[in-house]
Enzyme design. Structure first.
Site, PDB file in Angstrom:
ATOM      1  CD  GLU A  83      33.403 -27.547  52.497  1.00  0.00           C
ATOM      2  OE1 GLU A  83      33.631 -28.754  52.290  1.00  0.00           O
ATOM      3  OE2 GLU A  83      33.233 -26.728  51.569  1.00  0.00           O
ATOM      4  CG  PHE A 137      24.320 -22.711  42.215  1.00  0.00           C
ATOM      5  CD1 PHE A 137      24.509 -24.015  41.750  1.00  0.00           C
ATOM      6  CD2 PHE A 137      25.432 -21.977  42.615  1.00  0.00           C
ATOM      7  CE1 PHE A 137      25.787 -24.567  41.691  1.00  0.00           C
ATOM      8  CE2 PHE A 137      26.701 -22.524  42.554  1.00  0.00           C
ATOM      9  CZ  PHE A 137      26.878 -23.819  42.088  1.00  0.00           C
ATOM     10  CD  GLN A 138      27.550 -24.113  45.585  1.00  0.00           C
ATOM     11  OE1 GLN A 138      27.920 -23.041  46.021  1.00  0.00           O
ATOM     12  NE2 GLN A 138      28.385 -25.085  45.261  1.00  0.00           N
ATOM     13  CE  LYS A 193      27.758 -13.548  46.623  1.00  0.00           C
ATOM     14  NZ  LYS A 193      28.170 -14.301  45.452  1.00  0.00           N
ATOM     15  CG  MET A 195      35.248 -50.970  68.161  1.00  0.00           C
ATOM     16  SD  MET A 195      35.827 -51.891  69.584  1.00  0.00           S
ATOM     17  CE  MET A 195      36.573 -50.616  70.565  1.00  0.00           C
TER      18      MET A 195
HETATM   19  C1  LIG Z   1      34.371 -46.785  70.653  1.00  0.00           C
HETATM   20  C2  LIG Z   1      33.901 -46.052  71.882  1.00  0.00           C
HETATM   21  C3  LIG Z   1      33.934 -46.677  73.102  1.00  0.00           C
HETATM   22  C4  LIG Z   1      33.566 -45.992  74.269  1.00  0.00           C
HETATM   23  N1  LIG Z   1      33.691 -46.614  75.481  1.00  0.00           N
HETATM   24  C5  LIG Z   1      33.549 -45.882  76.619  1.00  0.00           C
HETATM   25  C6  LIG Z   1      33.868 -46.435  77.907  1.00  0.00           C
HETATM   26  O1  LIG Z   1      34.276 -47.579  78.029  1.00  0.00           O
HETATM   27  N2  LIG Z   1      33.739 -45.629  78.977  1.00  0.00           N
HETATM   28  C7  LIG Z   1      33.308 -44.322  78.886  1.00  0.00           C
HETATM   29  O2  LIG Z   1      33.278 -43.620  79.899  1.00  0.00           O
HETATM   30  N3  LIG Z   1      32.961 -43.806  77.702  1.00  0.00           N
HETATM   31  C8  LIG Z   1      33.085 -44.540  76.570  1.00  0.00           C
HETATM   32  N4  LIG Z   1      32.794 -43.959  75.357  1.00  0.00           N
HETATM   33  C9  LIG Z   1      32.292 -42.565  75.333  1.00  0.00           C
HETATM   34  C10 LIG Z   1      30.799 -42.494  75.583  1.00  0.00           C
HETATM   35  O3  LIG Z   1      30.118 -42.794  74.398  1.00  0.00           O
HETATM   36  C11 LIG Z   1      30.400 -41.074  76.088  1.00  0.00           C
HETATM   37  O4  LIG Z   1      30.852 -40.110  75.182  1.00  0.00           O
HETATM   38  C12 LIG Z   1      31.010 -40.735  77.453  1.00  0.00           C
HETATM   39  O5  LIG Z   1      30.873 -41.804  78.352  1.00  0.00           O
HETATM   40  C13 LIG Z   1      30.314 -39.503  78.016  1.00  0.00           C
HETATM   41  O6  LIG Z   1      31.132 -38.924  78.974  1.00  0.00           O
HETATM   42  P1  LIG Z   1      30.565 -37.978  80.121  1.00  0.00           P
HETATM   43  O7  LIG Z   1      29.518 -38.692  80.909  1.00  0.00           O
HETATM   44  O8  LIG Z   1      31.756 -37.488  80.845  1.00  0.00           O
HETATM   45  O9  LIG Z   1      29.773 -36.856  79.385  1.00  0.00           O
HETATM   46  P2  LIG Z   1      30.068 -35.573  78.417  1.00  0.00           P
HETATM   47  O10 LIG Z   1      29.526 -35.923  77.111  1.00  0.00           O
HETATM   48  O11 LIG Z   1      31.463 -35.141  78.550  1.00  0.00           O
HETATM   49  O12 LIG Z   1      29.060 -34.604  79.110  1.00  0.00           O
HETATM   50  C14 LIG Z   1      29.410 -33.723  80.103  1.00  0.00           C
HETATM   51  C15 LIG Z   1      28.298 -33.538  81.132  1.00  0.00           C
HETATM   52  O13 LIG Z   1      28.724 -32.476  81.979  1.00  0.00           O
HETATM   53  C16 LIG Z   1      27.758 -31.439  81.985  1.00  0.00           C
HETATM   54  N5  LIG Z   1      28.452 -30.159  82.073  1.00  0.00           N
HETATM   55  C17 LIG Z   1      29.035 -29.446  81.089  1.00  0.00           C
HETATM   56  N6  LIG Z   1      29.584 -28.323  81.571  1.00  0.00           N
HETATM   57  C18 LIG Z   1      29.334 -28.316  82.888  1.00  0.00           C
HETATM   58  C19 LIG Z   1      29.626 -27.413  83.930  1.00  0.00           C
HETATM   59  N7  LIG Z   1      30.310 -26.272  83.732  1.00  0.00           N
HETATM   60  N8  LIG Z   1      29.200 -27.717  85.187  1.00  0.00           N
HETATM   61  C20 LIG Z   1      28.493 -28.859  85.424  1.00  0.00           C
HETATM   62  N9  LIG Z   1      28.186 -29.747  84.467  1.00  0.00           N
HETATM   63  C21 LIG Z   1      28.610 -29.480  83.213  1.00  0.00           C
HETATM   64  C22 LIG Z   1      26.935 -31.599  80.734  1.00  0.00           C
HETATM   65  O14 LIG Z   1      25.638 -31.062  80.906  1.00  0.00           O
HETATM   66  C23 LIG Z   1      26.956 -33.117  80.530  1.00  0.00           C
HETATM   67  O15 LIG Z   1      25.900 -33.741  81.228  1.00  0.00           O
HETATM   68  C24 LIG Z   1      33.108 -44.658  74.177  1.00  0.00           C
HETATM   69  C25 LIG Z   1      33.036 -44.037  72.936  1.00  0.00           C
HETATM   70  C26 LIG Z   1      33.439 -44.707  71.798  1.00  0.00           C
HETATM   71  C27 LIG Z   1      33.394 -44.000  70.487  1.00  0.00           C
HETATM   72  C1  LIG Z   2      32.348 -42.127  60.472  1.00  0.00           C
HETATM   73  C2  LIG Z   2      32.213 -43.446  61.127  1.00  0.00           C
HETATM   74  N1  LIG Z   2      31.827 -44.522  60.404  1.00  0.00           N
HETATM   75  C3  LIG Z   2      31.734 -45.747  60.989  1.00  0.00           C
HETATM   76  C4  LIG Z   2      32.005 -45.901  62.311  1.00  0.00           C
HETATM   77  C5  LIG Z   2      31.880 -47.269  62.978  1.00  0.00           C
HETATM   78  N2  LIG Z   2      33.209 -47.723  63.458  1.00  0.00           N
HETATM   79  C6  LIG Z   2      33.596 -47.591  64.741  1.00  0.00           C
HETATM   80  S1  LIG Z   2      35.155 -48.121  65.015  1.00  0.00           S
HETATM   81  C7  LIG Z   2      35.340 -48.563  63.403  1.00  0.00           C
HETATM   82  C8  LIG Z   2      36.628 -49.159  62.907  1.00  0.00           C
HETATM   83  C9  LIG Z   2      37.779 -48.219  62.975  1.00  0.00           C
HETATM   84  O1  LIG Z   2      38.873 -48.776  62.280  1.00  0.00           O
HETATM   85  P1  LIG Z   2      40.326 -48.206  62.454  1.00  0.00           P
HETATM   86  O2  LIG Z   2      40.332 -46.754  62.277  1.00  0.00           O
HETATM   87  O3  LIG Z   2      41.247 -48.987  61.591  1.00  0.00           O
HETATM   88  O4  LIG Z   2      40.621 -48.476  63.979  1.00  0.00           O
HETATM   89  P2  LIG Z   2      40.847 -49.856  64.783  1.00  0.00           P
HETATM   90  O5  LIG Z   2      39.540 -50.173  65.423  1.00  0.00           O
HETATM   91  O6  LIG Z   2      41.292 -50.879  63.823  1.00  0.00           O
HETATM   92  O7  LIG Z   2      41.885 -49.502  65.797  1.00  0.00           O
HETATM   93  C10 LIG Z   2      34.163 -48.304  62.670  1.00  0.00           C
HETATM   94  C11 LIG Z   2      33.977 -48.602  61.246  1.00  0.00           C
HETATM   95  C12 LIG Z   2      32.367 -44.739  63.042  1.00  0.00           C
HETATM   96  N3  LIG Z   2      32.605 -44.771  64.342  1.00  0.00           N
HETATM   97  N4  LIG Z   2      32.499 -43.541  62.416  1.00  0.00           N
END
Ligand SMILES: Cc1cc2nc3c(=O)[nH]c(=O)nc-3n(C[C@H](O)[C@H](O)[C@H](O)COP(=O)(O)OP(=O)(O)OC[C@H]3O[C@@H](n4cnc5c(N)ncnc54)[C@H](O)[C@@H]3O)c2cc1C
Ligand SMILES: Cc1ncc(C[n+]2csc(CCOP(=O)(O)OP(=O)(O)O)c2C)c(N)n1
Ligand SMILES: [Mg+2]
Length: 592
Positions: A70, A132-133, A182, A501
């Site tokens: 799911e 159940f469930q 259901k 990471m």
């Molecule tokens: C491993 C990892 C590393 C990351 N590193 C980075 C990084 O280096 N840099 C980075 O930028 N992010 C990074 N992120 C992502 C970060 O965590 C956020 O998800 C991201 O920065 C949010 O992007 P955003 O501000 O564009 O917001 P979004 O989450 O895309 O939000 C959109 C915004 O727009 C608004 N909005 C929606 N629709 C409309 C509309 N029609 N008109 C006006 N406003 C609207 C919403 O209200 C909201 O405030 C990383 C994520 C991970 C998993």
């Molecule tokens: C469901 C979930 N569990 C744990 C994490 C924490 N986490 C972020 S990056 C990462 C490692 C990812 O490993 P891999 O897919 O091999 O990618 P790599 O960083 O090696 O490119 C983990 C465990 C997460 N983001 N999501």
């Protein structure tokens, strides 16, 4: 709540003109989905939804995709929504079906993705009896949905679904759960049609921005010496890419995108400084810190973007923030000119005012600002060891993919980790909705179901899933779904044998104590792909990267799993360490 019934939607039984048709709740649900133009539905059956599955069996306009878990149903529908802009729809049974779906719902919620998730529930008379469930779906999902409903009476079903779709796609989009017991799906009523429109008294998202505020914003922008445009996912969600591009063209200002906004502005355009934030470019982050006027468009000042807020606040700058959700404004950073409204509407008005205005940006100041920026850009902060012939550099795989597909009709999904950041940095997204990944929740496992969902909707497009050997194992079972529904995708696994990471953080922040980040046992991915009926490829040498990608690409009708053995020690740079300011970046291993 006011509702209008559709005159044409008044379904009548054949032969009895005028009298409403008797329909079961499950059939009303199907009618509602049809009225909402739902073409695909990802789901998994179980006791509580069997009447719904029976009703689906009797129709042929909605294609149901039977996933293998799911979580993947919700991710696939979410990926479809991100790529197309339509509402993604998933269907799961009660109890474990719902709990399995929770990660998918939270992922969509954090990135504001429009979705409707239909969940089965135990019969109304059994609710609260540890049936159940049974699980409290409304309670469990409350903090991770835009809204949720428990439908207790079949007479409320059509209107509830109308509300759900309206809520999901209007204002700041988000997932909406509709929990259907259901007996509600079984009960029959006289069905008088699907509501044509709906308005909720307590929910009226503002679309048009305040004219006075927009004028103030324009004045600030035109008077700026060091202006900067910072855009995010909201530009894509609000389909405002042409307006954003026109504005940037007219103003000539530098632009950056968040991870969620990549593609909102063409990455190959000179005005684009790259992604900003924790793994953003030096020029994008320095410009954020040094600008005097910042225009934030549909971006929410995430902690990964502003770094240490105290450091961010050190430089005075005027901030204009356009966002449809008032709660996004001044949440983390104080804003000077808030503009609540839909990004497209507001930018259209801003553009019109700009075109009418005789004032133009200060050319001299702008030239000096660009000179400073070019100085930062010349540091080439994304450089890596390109000539290495011993080991595959992960960045090289992405660069090669980009070179090969830059003019193609291609989508790139990713999972979470180092590979995600390299894809974001090295694939130059020029078009919107082509980069599909989980930013807010950062959910490992999304990449494969995202790709599967997109390929179904876009069979003519090329769909690539950039993943890691860790992430891909979280939803690997969906390879089976890809075979059944003939959704041939290309999986590019950057296999560094590490939860890379995590390993990177342990190296940099935990003195190299690699606690449980190495996967000592991994499957043979080539054989695994073959076992699922697909093509598997192992690529171990840099000179084989390009030919392998070419070969995989040529296998148009096959799902191909490419196991690239990449440098296990490679780190993502630039990097802003935890607690540091966004300009206090590590640019390479020499900075460690
Ligand atoms: C491993 C990892 C590393 C990351 N590193 C980075 C990084 O280096 N840099 C980075 O930028 N992010 C990074 N992120 C992502 C970060 O965590 C956020 O998800 C991201 O920065 C949010 O992007 P955003 O501000 O564009 O917001 P979004 O989450 O895309 O939000 C959109 C915004 O727009 C608004 N909005 C929606 N629709 C409309 C509309 N029609 N008109 C006006 N406003 C609207 C919403 O209200 C909201 O405030 C990383 C994520 C991970 C998993
Ligand atoms: C469901 C979930 N569990 C744990 C994490 C924490 N986490 C972020 S990056 C990462 C490692 C990812 O490993 P891999 O897919 O091999 O990618 P790599 O960083 O090696 O490119 C983990 C465990 C997460 N983001 N999501
Ligand atoms: Mg890995």
């Amino acid at each position: 709540m006011e509702i209008k019934q559709s005159a044409s939607g008044l379904a009548s039984s054949p032969g009895t003109p005028g009298s409403p048709e008797e329909l079961m709740g499950a059939e009303i649900l199907v009618r509602a989905l049809q009225a909402e133009n739902v073409r695909y539905l990802w789901g998994y059956p179980g006791g509580a939804v069997l009447y719904i599955y029976d009703a689906l069996y009797k129709q042929d306009t909605i294609q149901h995709v039977l996933v293998r878990h799911e979580q993947a149903a919700v991710h696939a529908a979410d990926g479809y929504a991100r790529a197309t802009g339509d509402v993604g729809v998933a269907l799961v049974t009660s109890g474990p079906g719902v709990t399995n779906a929770v990660t998918g719902i939270a992922t969509a919620f954090m990135d504001s993705i429009p979705m409707v998730i239909i969940t089965g529930q135990v019969p109304t008379a059994a609710i609260g009896l540890d049936a159940f469930q049974e699980c409290d779906t409304v309670g469990i999902t409350r903090p991770i949905v835009k809204h949720n409903f428990l439908v207790k009476d079949v007479r409320d079903l059509a209107l509830t679904l109308k509300k759900a779709f309206y809520l999901a796609r209007s204002g700041r989009p988000g997932p909406v759960v509709v929990d259907i017991p259901k007996d509600v799906s079984f009960k029959k009523i006289a069905y008088s049609g699907y509501p044509e429109s709906v308005s909720l008294r307590s929910y009226n998202p503002v679309r048009k921005g305040h004219g006075g505020q927009i004028r103030k914003a324009l004045q600030l922008l035109l008077a700026a010496k060091r202006p900067y445009i910072y855009t995010g996912g909201g530009v894509l969600l609000g389909n405002a890419v042409p307006e954003l591009r026109a504005l940037c063209e007219l103003l000539g200002f530098p632009v950056t995108n968040t991870l969620m906004g990549l593609g909102a502005y063409p990455a190959t355009d000179r005005k684009f400084l790259g992604m900003l934030g924790m793994h953003g470019t030096l020029e994008a982050n320095n410009a954020m810190q040094s600008c005097d006027v910042l225009l934030a468009v549909g971006a929410r000042f995430d902690d990964r973007v502003i770094g240490n807020p105290k450091h961010f606040a050190q430089n005075e700058r005027k901030i204009i923030h356009i966002d449809i959700d008032p709660s996004s404004i001044s949440k983390r950073v104080k804003v000077d000119v808030p503009i609540v409204g839909d990004v497209r509407e507001v930018l259209t008005e801003l553009l019109a005012m700009l075109q009418e205005s005789p004032v133009r940006p200060d050319g001299r100041a702008l030239a000096a600002w660009w000179e400073t920026i070019e100085g930062w850009r010349s540091r080439d902060c994304l450089k890596y060891e390109r000539g290495n012939s011993d080991v595959i550099k992960p960045q090289y795989v992405i660069e090669t993919l980009w070179n090969m597909t830059r003019d193609a009709d291609a989508y790139v999904t990713s999972d979470v980790g180092q590979h995600q950041m390299w894809a974001a940095q090295f694939y130059k997204f020029d078009r919107p909705r082509r980069w599909i990944n989980s930013g807010g929740l950062g959910t490992m496992g999304v990449g494969l179901p995202y790709a599967m969902g997109i390929k179904l909707a876009r069979p003519e497009s090329e769909v690539y899933c950039v993943t890691g050997e860790g992430s891909v194992q979280m939803c690997i079972q969906e390879l089976s779904t890809c075979l059944q529904y003939e959704t041939p995708i290309k999986i590019i696994s950057l296999n560094n044998r590490y939860l890379g990471m995590v390993r990177q953080w342990q190296e940099i922040e935990y003195s190299g104590r690699y606690s449980h980040s190495y996967m000592d046992a991994l499957p043979n991915f080539v054989k695994l792909a073959e076992a699922y009926g697909h093509v598997g490829m192992l690529i171990e040498r840099p000179q084989d990267v390009e030919p392998a990608l070419r070969e995989a690409r040529a296998l148009k009708d096959r799902t191909v799993f490419m196991d690239f053995r990449t440098d296990p020690t490679e780190n993502v740079f630039p990097m802003v360490k935890a607690g540091m300011g966004i300009t206090e970046m590590l640019l390479g291993s020499e900075d460690l």
